[in-house]
Design a protein around this motif. Structure first.
Motif, short mmCIF file in Angstrom:
data_model
loop_
_atom_site.label_atom_id
_atom_site.label_comp_id
_atom_site.label_asym_id
_atom_site.label_seq_id
_atom_site.Cartn_x
_atom_site.Cartn_y
_atom_site.Cartn_z
N VAL A 44 54.71 42.58 184.24
CA VAL A 44 53.96 43.84 184.23
C VAL A 44 52.48 43.50 184.45
CG1 VAL A 44 53.31 45.86 182.87
CG2 VAL A 44 55.62 44.90 182.67
N GLY A 45 52.06 42.43 183.84
CA GLY A 45 50.67 41.97 183.97
C GLY A 45 50.59 40.71 184.82
N PRO A 46 49.36 40.32 185.19
CA PRO A 46 49.15 39.10 185.98
C PRO A 46 49.57 37.85 185.19
CG PRO A 46 47.05 40.03 185.25
CD PRO A 46 48.10 41.00 184.85
N LEU B 255 38.26 41.45 176.57
CA LEU B 255 39.10 42.17 177.54
C LEU B 255 40.46 42.54 176.95
CD1 LEU B 255 38.28 40.13 180.76
CD2 LEU B 255 37.87 42.58 180.42
N VAL B 256 40.94 41.75 175.99
CA VAL B 256 42.23 42.06 175.36
C VAL B 256 42.04 43.24 174.39
CG1 VAL B 256 44.06 41.18 173.85
CG2 VAL B 256 43.16 39.75 175.69
N ALA B 257 40.92 43.24 173.70
CA ALA B 257 40.65 44.34 172.77
C ALA B 257 40.31 45.62 173.53
CB ALA B 257 39.49 43.96 171.83
N GLY C 273 46.23 47.45 191.52
CA GLY C 273 47.65 47.29 191.82
C GLY C 273 48.49 47.06 190.58
N TYR C 274 47.87 46.86 189.43
CA TYR C 274 48.62 46.72 188.18
C TYR C 274 48.47 47.99 187.37
CZ TYR C 274 49.05 41.65 188.83
OH TYR C 274 49.36 40.40 189.30
N VAL C 275 49.47 48.27 186.51
CA VAL C 275 49.27 49.36 185.56
C VAL C 275 48.23 48.89 184.56
CG1 VAL C 275 51.63 50.22 185.80
CG2 VAL C 275 51.11 48.58 183.99
N PRO C 276 47.48 49.81 183.96
CA PRO C 276 46.45 49.37 183.01
C PRO C 276 47.10 48.73 181.77
CG PRO C 276 46.16 51.69 183.60
CD PRO C 276 47.49 51.27 184.13
N MET C 277 46.50 47.66 181.28
CA MET C 277 46.98 47.05 180.05
C MET C 277 46.55 47.90 178.87
SD MET C 277 46.40 43.23 178.62
CE MET C 277 45.78 42.92 176.97
N GLU D 109 43.82 34.38 165.67
CA GLU D 109 44.85 34.13 166.67
C GLU D 109 44.32 34.41 168.06
OE1 GLU D 109 48.47 36.17 165.56
OE2 GLU D 109 48.50 35.22 163.59
N MET D 110 43.54 35.50 168.19
CA MET D 110 42.96 35.83 169.49
C MET D 110 42.03 34.72 169.95
SD MET D 110 43.27 37.98 171.85
CE MET D 110 42.82 36.95 173.23
N THR D 111 41.28 34.13 169.03
CA THR D 111 40.38 33.04 169.38
C THR D 111 41.16 31.86 169.95
OG1 THR D 111 38.88 33.73 167.63
CG2 THR D 111 38.56 31.51 168.50
C1 HEC Z 1 52.56 46.19 178.08
C2 HEC Z 1 52.20 45.04 178.89
C3 HEC Z 1 51.13 44.09 178.39
C4 HEC Z 1 51.04 43.44 177.17
C5 HEC Z 1 51.97 43.59 175.96
C6 HEC Z 1 49.90 42.56 177.25
N1 HEC Z 1 49.30 42.68 178.48
FE1 HEC Z 1 47.68 41.64 179.12
N2 HEC Z 1 47.69 42.71 180.86
C7 HEC Z 1 48.66 43.63 181.23
C8 HEC Z 1 48.31 44.21 182.52
C9 HEC Z 1 49.13 45.25 183.27
C10 HEC Z 1 47.09 43.60 182.91
C11 HEC Z 1 46.29 43.88 184.19
C12 HEC Z 1 45.62 45.24 184.16
C13 HEC Z 1 44.55 45.35 183.13
O1 HEC Z 1 43.85 44.37 182.84
O2 HEC Z 1 44.40 46.47 182.60
C14 HEC Z 1 46.73 42.67 181.85
C15 HEC Z 1 45.60 41.86 181.84
C16 HEC Z 1 45.31 40.89 180.89
C17 HEC Z 1 44.18 40.00 180.93
C18 HEC Z 1 43.10 39.96 182.01
C19 HEC Z 1 42.03 40.99 181.70
C20 HEC Z 1 41.03 41.17 182.81
O3 HEC Z 1 40.33 42.20 182.80
O4 HEC Z 1 40.93 40.33 183.70
C21 HEC Z 1 44.25 39.21 179.81
C22 HEC Z 1 43.26 38.10 179.39
C23 HEC Z 1 45.41 39.61 179.07
N3 HEC Z 1 46.05 40.64 179.75
C24 HEC Z 1 45.82 39.04 177.88
C25 HEC Z 1 46.83 39.55 177.08
C26 HEC Z 1 47.13 39.05 175.76
C27 HEC Z 1 46.44 37.87 175.08
C28 HEC Z 1 48.16 39.81 175.28
C29 HEC Z 1 48.82 39.74 173.91
C30 HEC Z 1 47.94 39.93 172.78
C31 HEC Z 1 48.49 40.78 176.32
N4 HEC Z 1 47.67 40.58 177.39
C32 HEC Z 1 49.49 41.72 176.22
C33 HEC Z 1 49.77 43.97 180.52
C34 HEC Z 1 50.03 43.58 179.20
#
Ligand code: HEC
Length: 106
Positions: free
Chosen positions: A49-51, A69-71, A80-84, A94-96
């Motif tokens: 779903v994500g990169p 970016l995770v927060a 091209g990706y759905v928003p996280m 843990e995030m650190t």
């Molecule tokens: C439901 C699906 C989903 C989950 C669960 C998820 N992600 Fe993501 N993540 C995505 C998608 C889709 C993107 C790309 C689109 C976006 O950034 O909004 C992404 C992008 C990212 C990026 C790149 C951000 C950027 O702006 O370049 C990081 C770093 C990341 N995720 C870390 C994590 C971490 C760490 C976790 C667990 C705590 C996590 N993700 C959980 C779907 C997910």
């Protein structure tokens, strides 16, 4: 249409058993990625779903920026990706650890 149904599983099989090995995710990081649900959407080398972690590492983020970016995701970084969905409940320590690992990944 039928060929898509046949080719799709084939492509997944090929990807799963391709000889090029992914870099190992350290055991402690793997535990954190599992626990916090990141594995549902992120794989080491494959787009889910994500990169992939490797694609994210190409952006050369600092650990601090990754935690940010995770927060508070910025979906415009990944057209091209759905928003996280924001993951504000990941414990800070843990995030650190995750962010430090990701920022050093090559
Ligand atoms: C439901 C699906 C989903 C989950 C669960 C998820 N992600 Fe993501 N993540 C995505 C998608 C889709 C993107 C790309 C689109 C976006 O950034 O909004 C992404 C992008 C990212 C990026 C790149 C951000 C950027 O702006 O370049 C990081 C770093 C990341 N995720 C870390 C994590 C971490 C760490 C976790 C667990 C705590 C996590 N993700 C959980 C779907 C997910």
């Amino acid at each position: 249409m039928k060929s898509v149904l046949i080719l799709f599983p084939l492509a997944i099989l090929l990807a799963a058993f391709s000889p090029k090995a992914d870099p190992e995710i350290p055991a402690d990081i793997k535990t954190l990625l599992d626990k916090n649900g990141c594995v549902a959407c992120h794989h080491m080398s494959r787009k889910l779903v994500g990169p992939s972690w490797m694609d994210i590492s190409k952006k050369k983020y600092t650990a601090k920026r990754i935690a940010q970016l995770v927060a508070k995701p910025e979906p415009q970084n990944w057209p091209g990706y759905v928003p996280m969905l924001a993951q504000p409940t990941v414990p800070k320590a843990e995030m650190t650890k995750i962010a430090n690992w990701l920022s050093k990944l090559k």
